[in-house]
Structures are given as structure tokens and as C-alpha cells.
Design an enzyme around this catalytic site. Structure first.
Site, PDB file in Angstrom:
ATOM      1  N   TYR A 195      68.965  67.724  10.510  1.00 42.00           N
ATOM      2  CA  TYR A 195      69.477  68.522  11.624  1.00 42.00           C
ATOM      3  C   TYR A 195      68.439  68.452  12.741  1.00 42.00           C
ATOM      4  O   TYR A 195      67.282  68.828  12.542  1.00 42.00           O
ATOM      5  CB  TYR A 195      69.643  69.973  11.195  1.00 42.00           C
ATOM      6  CG  TYR A 195      70.636  70.171  10.072  1.00 42.00           C
ATOM      7  CD1 TYR A 195      71.955  70.531  10.337  1.00 42.00           C
ATOM      8  CD2 TYR A 195      70.256  69.989   8.743  1.00 42.00           C
ATOM      9  CE1 TYR A 195      72.868  70.717   9.309  1.00 42.00           C
ATOM     10  CE2 TYR A 195      71.167  70.177   7.707  1.00 42.00           C
ATOM     11  CZ  TYR A 195      72.474  70.539   7.995  1.00 42.00           C
ATOM     12  OH  TYR A 195      73.381  70.717   6.981  1.00 42.00           O
ATOM     13  N   HIS A 250      76.432  70.173  12.786  1.00 45.68           N
ATOM     14  CA  HIS A 250      76.702  69.120  11.820  1.00 45.68           C
ATOM     15  C   HIS A 250      75.397  68.340  11.632  1.00 45.68           C
ATOM     16  O   HIS A 250      74.691  68.083  12.592  1.00 45.68           O
ATOM     17  CB  HIS A 250      77.794  68.243  12.448  1.00 45.68           C
ATOM     18  CG  HIS A 250      78.192  67.079  11.623  1.00 45.68           C
ATOM     19  ND1 HIS A 250      78.955  67.202  10.484  1.00 45.68           N
ATOM     20  CD2 HIS A 250      77.952  65.747  11.779  1.00 45.68           C
ATOM     21  CE1 HIS A 250      79.173  66.003   9.979  1.00 45.68           C
ATOM     22  NE2 HIS A 250      78.586  65.102  10.742  1.00 45.68           N
ATOM     23  N   LYS A 254      78.109  60.586   9.719  1.00 41.76           N
ATOM     24  CA  LYS A 254      76.670  60.618   9.906  1.00 41.76           C
ATOM     25  C   LYS A 254      76.187  59.182  10.080  1.00 41.76           C
ATOM     26  O   LYS A 254      76.910  58.237   9.818  1.00 41.76           O
ATOM     27  CB  LYS A 254      75.989  61.255   8.691  1.00 41.76           C
ATOM     28  CG  LYS A 254      76.474  62.676   8.406  1.00 41.76           C
ATOM     29  CD  LYS A 254      75.750  63.313   7.247  1.00 41.76           C
ATOM     30  CE  LYS A 254      76.486  64.536   6.711  1.00 41.76           C
ATOM     31  NZ  LYS A 254      76.732  65.580   7.717  1.00 41.76           N
TER      32      LYS A 254
END
Lengths: 331, 331
Positions: B268, B279, B310
């Protein structure tokens, strides 16, 4: 309430039995009294239902190693989810081998007959023998103490794909076999290989070895030459993959490469024509039967399969092939 | 048209140069004439633009090994997609090392300056050294001759997460550190650990080792005891993971376990509070700098990361940490 540890059992009397077993499913009833596993006693301490075990609260029970932290985390999580469960000890539950907890359906307890899950606790860094999977749920505790439940079961694999393929000739090139002007059924109905264009189909070594062994493909040196090439580039793994490929084809299932998903094969159960191909159902990873998993690899495979709406199946190869389906479970 | 092979170059004259180089970007112009790589000549044979090279058509060129099947498949695929490309040979392209083809933007060719992709051809079973990644696209040819393009680039990792954490005490338990009654900032703002409940936070060994080294966490035996425990359960891998963890935290990025994604960390970049967590952006796999990838493992990681929105980043650890981002590419 103070309890005492007697070997690996915490002994408690009739009053504890009424409070903890009869009404909340903790422990194992012994005559009028109650035996608790240390992890259960730690949970009762944690909740404030008992004060201590041999003078130890939950912090000391965990710090002393009398209760394993991973067992405690899983026990607590399942209790938090509303389940009653019993440590899998001889005499406490049926068939305790291979699991740590027997979990009852919500609303049921140790005095009922039903079992919802047979749970094995696994730390992220513990090896998991492939042979030990099936009929159990792995509760994996990762390094940050988050839990992932993986349900494992033995299964069979079956389909209705069964196209006849006329004889075909091919040329062995390094790691593939090229068929120029093959019969249309090879690719179109039976879904062998991949089209280079309308006039040529490329077969993988495992497809070619199977077709040569079945007498469909003619290639210099026959199936032995293809298998030898396969062993040159993959070692024993090629034989395992060929065994699984053949088992799938012989069961009416079409295996295609699972490379894009990091697996050995993806499979189609009911192929009539490549023009009308459904979604592939399974991802298959081929492993020797004595393989030890790292839980992280299991998590990766199962997560990926779920993300692409397929079911992860491990094909364990020894003299025969055993199939173990593994999926994520939210208890 | 018949051409001849001279060593590893197919020599052709002025007319071929006009037809194949000037108008379609094949080969390398040499004075008024044309040099072709065998893979280019094979493609011209395949298309019927030339009849043969030393009497060999495309089938014979592939079967003889004069042209590698995987090179041919990638060359053909990129041509099919509308690109002009040049084999990466010394004198033919700038910086040919480490790649097989230099691919120009659509509409451009070898006579322009622009480069769209530097492509390395890899067979599914070839090892790929991690150190060779970055500034290249891997064109992976799987066993069924399907192609997967993976774009690799070196990058940095940066974020704005920077919470101060007051001193905290913890107890080392097997593979975790338990902090009872920690300051709220530990979990709430800095996002260390995982709450057992409102009164306790569990830290992973790598989090605890970092916090102990930073002087924030007090634990029996200090950071040395935590690192020793980490090495006991993970060996050298623990030191690599701690180096990457520290590099991320020191760059303002919060690493949390990537276990559920089969990775080392998810990250993060901009954490202010766990109540307002975005997210996670990256999945990070930690590897020694001299690691060799199997292409299948690369495909698995990249596919999974894509599926969960991701970016896959490999952290290569030697004296320093190098970051290699890898993503699927559709050229």
C-alpha cells in the site's frame, strides 16, 4: 474458576461440564466430569470464563508453549464463526488421524452425529504432504496470522469427448511435432494441437507421444522417439505428465496446456468441435505422489483457479493417478 | 526466387532488397544488396515470396534446424500482428545483446529510429535468469506453440506512508510476536500487524524484526532474537525478505503479507489509517538476484496479479534490492 493441567488434559469437574460442555460444546465428557484440551482451556481463559490453568492466563499459556499459537488462532476463528468443535483426539472423535479439529455444523455439537469439516492446522511455513490431502480442510495460518481455509477432496475426472482421428504423419522438431496437411478431425473435432495455419497443426510432445502410442501418429522413431525427446527436455516430469494426459484422454476429457495459468493442463470435458468449445473446467497440476506442498504454492494455485472460474485439481502420480480437488472455503 | 545460405546469413541481391527490405522491412541492407537472417528467409518461403533457400522450403528449414521453430513462431506472430522487426544482430540493430528481435512501432521499420519492443524468445522449458529481465519483452512459446508476451522493466517503488509509532512491547511466540495493549498507532495508522482483538496485535517475524531494529519494539533478546527465529524457520530467505520489507517501509510503502496471492508481500503506497485503506497496488515476490525463473512460474504470478488488479514486481536481492515489474503484453 481455576483448573489444573494433567499431562495434556485439563481436568474439570461436574459444574464445568454443565457450563462448558453441555451448553457450549467445549471438551470431552468423562463420566460426570469434563476433560478439556489446553487449546480449549486457553480459549475459555481468553473469554474470561475461567481465570487460569495452573495459574496461567491466556498470555502465559501461549508464551509457555503449553498451547500452540496457530492452534489457538484457528480454534478462536472457528468459534468466532459460530461453530462448536472438538480437538481430534483418540476417544474424543471418530477417526482423529490427520486432523486437529472436528467441526460440527452450526447449531450442532459433539453430542450430535454430524460433522461439517475435518480441519488440519498448518503454519504458512509447514510442508504439506500431497498424499495427506483429501477429506480434510487445511486451515493455513499465514505469517500475519490471517487464516485461509482450503478444502481438499479426492475425486474422479470424467467427460464425453471421444472423437476418432484418422492416421496422421508428423515431423519431430526440437520440442514439438509439426503435421503438414493433417486430417481436419485432428484439430477440429479431437482438439489435438494448435493450428499454425489451415494447412499445418503443431502438436506438443505429450500430445504426440500419446497419439503415437495409440497408433494414430506416424513419426520417425515412433512413440519411443517422442518420449525420449520429452525426457531429454523435462526428465521424469514428462512421464508423469504423459500418464496424466493419457488418463484424462482415456476418461473422455481433453487436456490442453495450462501454461497461461501456470498449470500443466486446462481441461474440457465435452468437446465435439473446436468451433463450439465451452469454458475449460479444471486446471490440473501434475505432481509426484510423494510431493510436499508449501502452503503458499497451494494458495497461489487455488486463488488463480478461482479467479478464472476453474477448479484446481492436483494429479498425484505413482503407479496410478489420484485426483485431489482443492478449493478455498469460507466456513 | 532461390537464395543461398552463407554461414548464418542468407545473401540476396538488389532486386530482393527492393522487394523485401525497402517495401516490407525484411533483413539488413548491405550496400545495394540484402542480407537476411535464416528466420526471415524461412518466413518469406512460408509466404511463398521466395521458393527456397539452398533448395530447402520452410518445412525443410525447420526440420534441418537451420531455423529454430520457436524463433519462427514468434517472428511469424509479430508479422501477423502487423509489425516489422529485425533480428538482433551486431551491426543490424543497436544494442543487440539479450534480445532476439527488435520490433518497430506499427507503420515504422528498420529505416526509422523508433523501437516499440525489444523481444527475447523463450521456450516454455528454458530457464530465464532474473538478472536478465528489464528492458525486454519475453515472448514465451509454450508446449502447444501458443505465445505469451511478458513485458519486463526496472522500476522504483515509492509511497507516502509514514506514521510514527510510540514504543511497544511484545512477546516472541514461535513464528509471531504478540503485543498486548499496544499503542493504537501501531495498527491503526502505521498498519503493522493484525489485530487479535482490540487489545492485542500480532506481528509477523519480519515486521517485528524491522520494528525491533528501528528501536520501536522491545522484545526479549532484541532484534537479534527475532532475526534468529526468522532464520530458524526460513533460512536465508528471511534475510532477503527483511531487506525487501525494510526497503519498502523506508520508501514510504507499507508491505503486508501476500500469502493469499502466493506472493511475499502486497503493498500500500499511501496509508494514513487502516479505516481508509485503498486497494493494494503491488504484489512483490522476493528472490535472490541470481534466481532462474521457469517461464511457467512467471506466467502464474503475472496472471494472478492481473486477475486481482495488481502489478507483479520481483524484488531481486543482492547487496541492494532491484525491482523488476512484469506484466502481460498484447503487442
Amino acid at each position: 474458576m481455576q483448573l489444573t493441567l494433567d499431562g495434556d488434559v485439563v481436568r474439570a469437574g461436574n459444574r464445568a461440564r454443565e457450563r462448558f460442555y453441555d451448553s457450549r460444546g467445549y471438551g470431552h465428557a468423562r463420566d460426570g466430569d469434563l476433560d478439556l484440551a489446553p487449546v480449549e482451556a486457553a480459549h475459555l481463559c481468553y473469554r474470561g470464563d475461567i481465570d487460569a490453568v495452573d495459574g496461567m492466563g491466556v498470555q502465559e499459556l501461549l508464551a509457555s508453549g503449553a498451547v500452540s499459537a496457530v492452534d489457538f488462532l484457528v480454534y478462536k476463528d472457528l468459534r468466532d464463526r459460530g461453530f462448536y468443535l472438538t480437538p481430534a483426539r483418540e476417544g474424543w472423535v471418530d477417526e482423529p488421524a490427520g486432523v486437529d479439529f472436528v467441526v460440527y455444523p452450526r447449531g450442532k455439537g459433539p453430542w450430535d452425529d454430524a460433522v461439517a469439516h475435518r480441519v488440519r492446522v498448518v503454519g504458512e511455513r509447514d510442508d504439506v504432504p500431497a498424499s495427506s490431502l483429501g477429506d480434510c480442510v487445511l486451515a493455513v495460518v499465514d505469517e500475519e496470522s490471517e487464516l485461509t481455509y482450503l478444502d481438499t477432496s479426492r475425486r474422479t475426472v470424467e467427460g464425453t469427448s471421444a472423437a476418432d482421428v484418422p492416421a496422421v504423419e508428423g515431423t519431430l522438431l526440437a520440442e514439438r511435432v509439426l503435421c503438414w496437411d493433417p486430417p481436419a478431425a485432428l484439430y477440429q473435432q479431437a482438439f489435438y494441437g494448435q493450428q499454425l495455419d489451415e494447412d499445418a497443426v503443431q502438436l506438443s510432445l505429450v500430445e504426440a507421444a500419446y497419439l503415437a502410442r495409440e497408433g494414430v501418429l506416424s513419426v520417425d522413431g515412433d512413440d519411443a522417439a517422442v518420449v525420449e525427446r520429452g525426457r531429454d527436455v523435462e526428465g521424469d516430469r514428462f512421464d508423469r505428465r504423459l500418464a496424466v494426459y493419457a488418463a484424462l484422454r482415456d476418461s473422455g476429457v481433453v487436456p490442453k496446456t495450462g501454461f497461461k495459468f501456470g498449470a500443466d493442463f486446462r481441461t474440457y470435458a465435452d468437446v465435439e468441435s473446436v468451433d463450439d468449445l465451452g469454458h475449460s473446467e479444471l486446471l490440473v497440476r501434475v505432481l509426484p505422489a510423494d510431493h510436499d506442498f508449501e502452503p503458499r504454492d497451494l494458495a497461489l494455485d487455488v486463488r488463480l483457479a478461482h479467479g478464472v472460474r476453474k477448479t484446481m485439481v492436483f494429479a498425484l502420480v505413482d503407479e496410478t493417478v489420484e485426483w485431489v480437488e482443492t478449493r478455498r472455503l469460507t466456513p
